[in-house]
Design an enzyme around this catalytic site. Structure first.
Site, PDB file in Angstrom:
ATOM      1  CB  SER A 187      -0.905   0.012   1.244  1.00 28.76           C
ATOM      2  OG  SER A 187      -1.549   1.263   1.400  1.00 28.76           O
TER       3      SER A 187
ATOM      4  CE1 TYR B  16      -3.341  -2.214   5.575  1.00 32.70           C
ATOM      5  CE2 TYR B  16      -2.883   0.012   4.817  1.00 32.70           C
ATOM      6  CZ  TYR B  16      -3.266  -1.291   4.553  1.00 32.70           C
ATOM      7  OH  TYR B  16      -3.573  -1.661   3.257  1.00 32.70           O
TER       8      TYR B  16
ATOM      9  CE  LYS C 109      -0.975  -3.817   3.518  1.00 35.63           C
ATOM     10  NZ  LYS C 109      -1.126  -5.144   2.874  1.00 35.63           N
TER      11      LYS C 109
END
Length: 254
Positions: A135, A148, A152
């Site tokens: 991402s 998150y 990533k």
């Protein structure tokens, strides 16, 4: 780009981006196994072919190992693992305990690593590949999804290290995704007006469709990407227009 006779596993492949990837692999001729905690509401299918489903908790290493063993027993091979499962709720760092943030890291970084390790002996035998679904959150500040974004970023680095350690038998690459329109897009961007407004900020003028991601994943799994390993392919519609361009009082387009 055909994948006839190949076998692919797509984690989190029952909805959203994962289902789009699974459908693209089906369209390319592959046998596809999708896994998730819960079964899909409808079978994941394309071109008259259907992916098989297996219930799996990717945070349970023993269950992960057994799952890949079952794939090998059923199909006799494994050619591609797409580590797609992941996600996070919106939660500012100061509004959640460290344990909650750690669970986000576990799902988005440690679980893909465990799945890759379990798949590795099978992929080595077939000279297959791993595709990590990353991402843009891993390449820029991610307020509200900091754990998150950190996971990533780690996933992309992990893929590059795997690509070196596992060469030449197994190729490992990442797809670095921007914003994608899925059935859950309203949770992130609001109603249709909000989704359209967010899409307008993307240079290509829209959010990605899961099929856009699927097409890129099929390419990385195919022979056409036979010399591509350790790469990060940006699938983000051109990225984001720098905010300072709109804030500045000079050099405005007429």
């Amino acid at each position: 780009m055909e994948l006839d006779g190949r076998v692919a596993v797509v984690t989190g492949g029952t909805r959203g981006v994962g289902a789009g990837i699974a459908r693209s692999f089906l369209e390319a001729g592959a046998e596809v196994v999708v896994c998730a905690r819960r079964p899909p509401r409808e079978p994941v299918a394309a071109d008259g072919r259907t992916a098989s489903f297996a219930a799996l908790d990717l945070c349970d290493p023993e269950a992960v190992e057994e799952f890949f063993g079952s794939v090998e027993r059923r199909y006799g091979r494994l050619d591609c693992l797409v580590n797609n499962a992941g996600g996070t709720p919106y939660r500012l760092l100061g509004e959640g305990e460290a344990e909650r943030h750690a669970r986000v890291v576990e799902l988005n970084l440690l679980a893909p690593m465990a799945a890759s390790l379990a798949a590795y002996p099978r992929l080595r035998e077939s000279r297959g590949s791993v595709v990590m679904i990353g991402s843009v959150s891993g390449t820029r500040p991610s307020p509200g999804t900091a754990a998150y974004g950190a996971a990533k970023a780690g996933l992309e680095n992990l893929a590059r290290s795997m690509a070196v350690e596992w060469a030449p038998e197994v190729r490992v690459n990442s797809l670095v995704l921007g914003m994608v329109r899925t059935e859950l897009a309203h949770l992130h961007y609001g109603d249709e007006a909000g989704i359209a407004a967010v899409g307008a900020t993307v240079p290509l003028g829209r959010l990605a469709d899961p099929s856009d991601v699927g097409a890129a994943a099929v390419f990385l799994a195919s022979g056409r990407a036979g010399y591509v390993s350790g790469a990060s392919l940006l699938v983000h519609g051109g990225g984001e227009r720098p905010a300072f361009l709109d804030a500045a009082t000079v050099n405005k387009e007429n």
